[in-house]
Design a protein around this motif. Sequence first.
Motif, mmCIF file in Angstrom:
data_model
loop_
_atom_site.group_PDB
_atom_site.id
_atom_site.type_symbol
_atom_site.label_atom_id
_atom_site.label_comp_id
_atom_site.label_asym_id
_atom_site.label_seq_id
_atom_site.Cartn_x
_atom_site.Cartn_y
_atom_site.Cartn_z
ATOM 1 N N UNK A 1 -82.473 52.853 48.994
ATOM 2 C CA UNK A 1 -83.213 54.107 48.780
ATOM 3 C C UNK A 1 -83.363 54.915 50.071
ATOM 4 N N UNK A 2 -83.372 54.222 51.207
ATOM 5 C CA UNK A 2 -83.549 54.927 52.483
ATOM 6 C C UNK A 2 -82.290 55.650 52.924
ATOM 7 N N UNK A 3 -81.130 55.251 52.402
ATOM 8 C CA UNK A 3 -79.877 55.891 52.815
ATOM 9 C C UNK A 3 -79.210 56.692 51.696
ATOM 10 N N UNK A 4 -79.672 56.528 50.454
ATOM 11 C CA UNK A 4 -79.068 57.272 49.347
ATOM 12 C C UNK A 4 -79.248 58.773 49.538
ATOM 13 N N UNK A 5 -80.468 59.190 49.903
ATOM 14 C CA UNK A 5 -80.717 60.620 50.126
ATOM 15 C C UNK A 5 -79.867 61.143 51.279
ATOM 16 N N UNK A 6 -79.668 60.303 52.300
ATOM 17 C CA UNK A 6 -78.809 60.692 53.426
ATOM 18 C C UNK A 6 -77.379 60.909 52.946
ATOM 19 N N UNK A 7 -76.883 59.996 52.107
ATOM 20 C CA UNK A 7 -75.532 60.126 51.576
ATOM 21 C C UNK A 7 -75.373 61.380 50.735
ATOM 22 N N UNK A 8 -76.380 61.670 49.891
ATOM 23 C CA UNK A 8 -76.330 62.880 49.062
ATOM 24 C C UNK A 8 -76.353 64.138 49.928
ATOM 25 N N UNK A 9 -77.132 64.104 50.991
ATOM 26 C CA UNK A 9 -77.196 65.248 51.908
ATOM 27 C C UNK A 9 -75.850 65.448 52.606
ATOM 28 N N UNK A 10 -75.231 64.350 53.041
ATOM 29 C CA UNK A 10 -73.919 64.447 53.679
ATOM 30 C C UNK A 10 -72.883 65.013 52.713
ATOM 31 N N UNK A 11 -73.016 64.669 51.420
ATOM 32 C CA UNK A 11 -72.073 65.171 50.419
ATOM 33 C C UNK A 11 -72.138 66.693 50.305
ATOM 34 N N UNK A 12 -73.324 67.257 50.528
ATOM 35 C CA UNK A 12 -73.454 68.720 50.446
ATOM 36 C C UNK A 12 -72.909 69.409 51.698
ATOM 37 N N UNK A 13 -72.776 68.671 52.793
ATOM 38 C CA UNK A 13 -72.322 69.278 54.050
ATOM 39 C C UNK A 13 -70.806 69.393 54.132
ATOM 40 N N UNK A 14 -70.094 68.410 53.561
ATOM 41 C CA UNK A 14 -68.633 68.431 53.668
ATOM 42 C C UNK A 14 -68.055 69.360 52.606
ATOM 43 N N UNK A 15 -66.905 69.961 52.899
ATOM 44 C CA UNK A 15 -66.261 70.852 51.932
ATOM 45 C C UNK A 15 -65.636 70.012 50.814
ATOM 46 N N UNK A 16 -65.343 70.623 49.647
ATOM 47 C CA UNK A 16 -64.830 69.865 48.498
ATOM 48 C C UNK A 16 -63.573 69.050 48.789
ATOM 49 N N UNK A 17 -62.630 69.607 49.591
ATOM 50 C CA UNK A 17 -61.399 68.850 49.868
ATOM 51 C C UNK A 17 -61.704 67.605 50.687
ATOM 52 N N UNK A 18 -62.549 67.746 51.716
ATOM 53 C CA UNK A 18 -62.925 66.575 52.524
ATOM 54 C C UNK A 18 -63.641 65.544 51.667
ATOM 55 N N UNK A 19 -64.493 66.031 50.749
ATOM 56 C CA UNK A 19 -65.188 65.119 49.836
ATOM 57 C C UNK A 19 -64.179 64.355 48.980
ATOM 58 N N UNK A 20 -63.129 65.044 48.517
ATOM 59 C CA UNK A 20 -62.090 64.386 47.729
ATOM 60 C C UNK A 20 -61.366 63.315 48.538
ATOM 61 N N UNK A 21 -61.062 63.632 49.795
ATOM 62 C CA UNK A 21 -60.362 62.669 50.654
ATOM 63 C C UNK A 21 -61.220 61.424 50.858
ATOM 64 N N UNK A 22 -62.503 61.611 51.127
ATOM 65 C CA UNK A 22 -63.402 60.475 51.331
ATOM 66 C C UNK A 22 -63.523 59.632 50.057
ATOM 67 N N UNK A 23 -63.588 60.311 48.911
ATOM 68 C CA UNK A 23 -63.679 59.591 47.639
ATOM 69 C C UNK A 23 -62.382 58.823 47.372
ATOM 70 N N UNK A 24 -61.250 59.409 47.759
ATOM 71 C CA UNK A 24 -59.968 58.729 47.602
ATOM 72 C C UNK A 24 -59.928 57.444 48.431
ATOM 73 N N UNK A 25 -60.478 57.499 49.637
ATOM 74 C CA UNK A 25 -60.547 56.293 50.488
ATOM 75 C C UNK A 25 -61.397 55.224 49.803
ATOM 76 N N UNK A 26 -62.530 55.638 49.227
ATOM 77 C CA UNK A 26 -63.415 54.701 48.530
ATOM 78 C C UNK A 26 -62.703 54.072 47.332
#
Length: 265
Positions: free
Chosen positions: A221-246
């Motif tokens: 719970x202490x890092x979930x909000x941080x992760x969601x906040x980081x998701x809003x900072x990166x652009x959609x393509x970068x978000x796709x690349x990170x999700x592809x790595x996952x």
Amino acid sequence: MTTTPPVARTPRYYLGALGIGLLAGLMSGMFGVGGGTVIVPLLLTLLVFDQKRAAGTSLAAIVPTATVGVVSYAAVGAVAWVPALILAAAAVVGAQIGTWLLARLPQNAIRWGFIAFLVVVIVMLFIVVPSREAELPLTWLTGTGLAVLGVFTGVMAGLLGVGGGVIVVPALIFLFGTSDLVAKGTSLLMMIPTAISGTIGNLRRHNVDLVAAGVIGVAACTTTALGAWLATLVDPFTANVLFAVYLTFIAVQLSIKAVRAHRAR
């Protein structure tokens, strides 16, 4: 009914659960997944849990983790509430079908089929870049599509124990044209009723380590909000690349299991 004795609660036990929770929460917030694909393998390796207790503990820890994630995404208007409930209801039905099929279909063939599905999704993540302004309007057509997606997600969960986020997030982006943020927030909301239902069943079967689930859940719970906040900072393509790595990490996990199962046969 025989139950596996609990793992000794040493300092390593608490530190391991804390570290697992911090990492799982970050992944959950960033990618809209429950975090089970992180929690289960780490419980198996770091804390030497057996498979059933690792899965049950992970599912219990997902409840508070996903709840914080939903609140974080809702704060930026990135949750489609009714579609998430449709997905959740259909997934419950699909999970029953999946567990029924589990005893009737070759597990390794299903595993390789899902790996192929992940490979297609990974490729598509580099081709289709979602718009941050796109929403998920609810019509009879999309409602039916969401129900079908929910059933499929539940079936795969019942067959492979794979959380819904790795299916729902890319499907909402590619098939429904949803923004990546709405897809992630909606995916997390869909998981909550499913995780609660599964946790109740696991508690009855004594397949949950409540202490580990509590430590992992609170830490996450202490890092979930941080992760969601980081998701809003990166652009959609970068978000796709990170999700592809996952997703690549998950595909490798499943491939190792498939190869080991083939060798065991």
